[in-house]
Design a protein around this motif. Structure first.
Motif, PDB file in Angstrom:
ATOM      1  N   VAL A  35       0.847  -1.194   0.000  1.00 59.25           N
ATOM      2  CA  VAL A  35       0.000   0.000   0.000  1.00 59.25           C
ATOM      3  C   VAL A  35       0.879   1.240   0.000  1.00 59.25           C
ATOM      4  O   VAL A  35       1.998   1.226   0.516  1.00 59.25           O
ATOM      5  N   ASP A  36       0.358   2.308  -0.586  1.00 56.10           N
ATOM      6  CA  ASP A  36       1.078   3.582  -0.662  1.00 56.10           C
ATOM      7  C   ASP A  36       0.301   4.659   0.078  1.00 56.10           C
ATOM      8  O   ASP A  36      -0.887   4.880  -0.214  1.00 56.10           O
ATOM      9  N   PHE A  37       0.963   5.319   1.011  1.00 55.55           N
ATOM     10  CA  PHE A  37       0.391   6.503   1.644  1.00 55.55           C
ATOM     11  C   PHE A  37       0.847   7.710   0.823  1.00 55.55           C
ATOM     12  O   PHE A  37       2.041   8.008   0.741  1.00 55.55           O
ATOM     13  N   LYS A  38      -0.115   8.376   0.202  1.00 53.80           N
ATOM     14  CA  LYS A  38       0.185   9.520  -0.662  1.00 53.80           C
ATOM     15  C   LYS A  38       0.019  10.807   0.132  1.00 53.80           C
ATOM     16  O   LYS A  38      -1.055  11.085   0.667  1.00 53.80           O
ATOM     17  N   VAL A  39       1.109  11.590   0.195  1.00 53.52           N
ATOM     18  CA  VAL A  39       1.126  12.797   1.025  1.00 53.52           C
ATOM     19  C   VAL A  39       1.422  14.013   0.153  1.00 53.52           C
ATOM     20  O   VAL A  39       2.536  14.169  -0.340  1.00 53.52           O
ATOM     21  N   PRO A  40       0.444  14.888  -0.067  1.00 52.36           N
ATOM     22  CA  PRO A  40       0.694  16.115  -0.814  1.00 52.36           C
ATOM     23  C   PRO A  40       1.131  17.247   0.121  1.00 52.36           C
ATOM     24  O   PRO A  40       0.804  17.249   1.305  1.00 52.36           O
ATOM     25  N   ASN A  41       1.860  18.194  -0.420  1.00 51.89           N
ATOM     26  CA  ASN A  41       2.209  19.390   0.350  1.00 51.89           C
ATOM     27  C   ASN A  41       1.177  20.467   0.031  1.00 51.89           C
ATOM     28  O   ASN A  41       1.045  20.895  -1.117  1.00 51.89           O
ATOM     29  N   GLU A  42       0.447  20.897   1.050  1.00 55.02           N
ATOM     30  CA  GLU A  42      -0.627  21.875   0.851  1.00 55.02           C
ATOM     31  C   GLU A  42      -0.221  23.291   1.240  1.00 55.02           C
ATOM     32  O   GLU A  42      -1.064  24.177   1.315  1.00 55.02           O
ATOM     33  N   ARG A  43       1.045  23.507   1.489  1.00 54.10           N
ATOM     34  CA  ARG A  43       1.507  24.832   1.906  1.00 54.10           C
ATOM     35  C   ARG A  43       2.437  25.423   0.849  1.00 54.10           C
ATOM     36  O   ARG A  43       3.147  24.716   0.158  1.00 54.10           O
TER      37      ARG A  43
END
Length: 248
Positions: A51-59
């Protein structure tokens, strides 16, 4: 009368302008992304999965420097293996279980409760995202989903808590927790692979034995035919010699 018409025209223009401004404002609002989890392929009940935890940068003014993922306590996972990532240090935390698990015929009294990734470099910079892969298993068979809780830390020390569960029939919360949807159990779980391989080996051995037996029979027949042909040749030679002697 002209004054009334002018007033109505002005009102229409004002309403139209307000609507246009609202549309522009709506379109200008960024579509915020969330921390999510998705399988690579299938995540079948009772099996293993990546499984992949997808983490975007929102700043726009900070980088993501840390990700903490808490695992569900009601469905513990005994096996969790992270994939090495350049620029990140990973730590797997295990805890004792109140109720041991049975995995591959043996008792497991501890399970992974948290995985933490910490950036050793710049982390996830503005405008980018990062995937954090994990191999997990065995997946539970008594639920349709696994709910994780994630903490995203930025370089300015801001922490975003992705921990809110999605309630049925309600709108998505502001900071939803990552949810892994599980598919139906496959026809043979992970442990059946060895049995299938053994059966295949047995079939191959039987076929090999049959092939060997056929080869032996063929060799014997050819040997007998060779002997018969050889004997016939010798007999013919002897008879021919006798005929030459008799005529002489």
């Amino acid at each position: 009368m002209k004054a009334i018409k002018g007033s109505l025209k002005t009102s229409r223009v004002a309403v139209t302008g307000a609507a246009a401004a609202s549309a522009v404002l709506f379109l200008s609002v960024p579509a915020f992304a969330h921390v999510t989890v998705q399988p690579e392929g299938a995540a079948a009940k009772g099996d293993y999965a990546v499984v992949d935890f997808k983490v975007p940068n929102e700043r726009d003014n900070a980088s993501t420097t840390k990700l903490e993922v808490a695992f569900p306590a009601d469905h513990p996972l005994a096996s969790v293996m992270p994939q090495p990532l350049d620029g990140w240090k990973v730590q797997v935390t295990k805890s004792k279980l109140d109720k041991p698990l049975t995995l591959h015929g043996r008792q497991i009294d501890e399970a992974v409760t948290k995985v933490t990734w910490t950036a050793t470099g710049k982390g996830i910079e503005p405008g980018y995202f990062q995937k954090f892969p994990l191999s997990v298993g065995q997946l539970p068979e008594d639920t349709d989903q696994l709910v994780f809780k994630a903490l995203q830390t930025y370089s300015n020390n801001e922490v975003v808590r992705w921990i809110e569960p999605q309630k049925e029939g309600q709108e998505e919360p502001e900071n939803p927790a990552p949810v892994l949807q599980l598919s139906a159990a496959s026809s043979g779980h992970h442990g059946s692979t060895a049995q299938d391989a053994s059966a295949q080996d047995s079939t191959e051995d039987t076929a090999s034995a049959a092939s060997t037996g056929t080869s032996d029979t063929t060799a014997r027949v050819l040997g007998v035919v060779g002997i018969v042909v050889g004997a016939a040749g010798v007999a013919y030679g002897v008879l021919a010699g006798r005929r030459r002697t008799h005529h002489a």
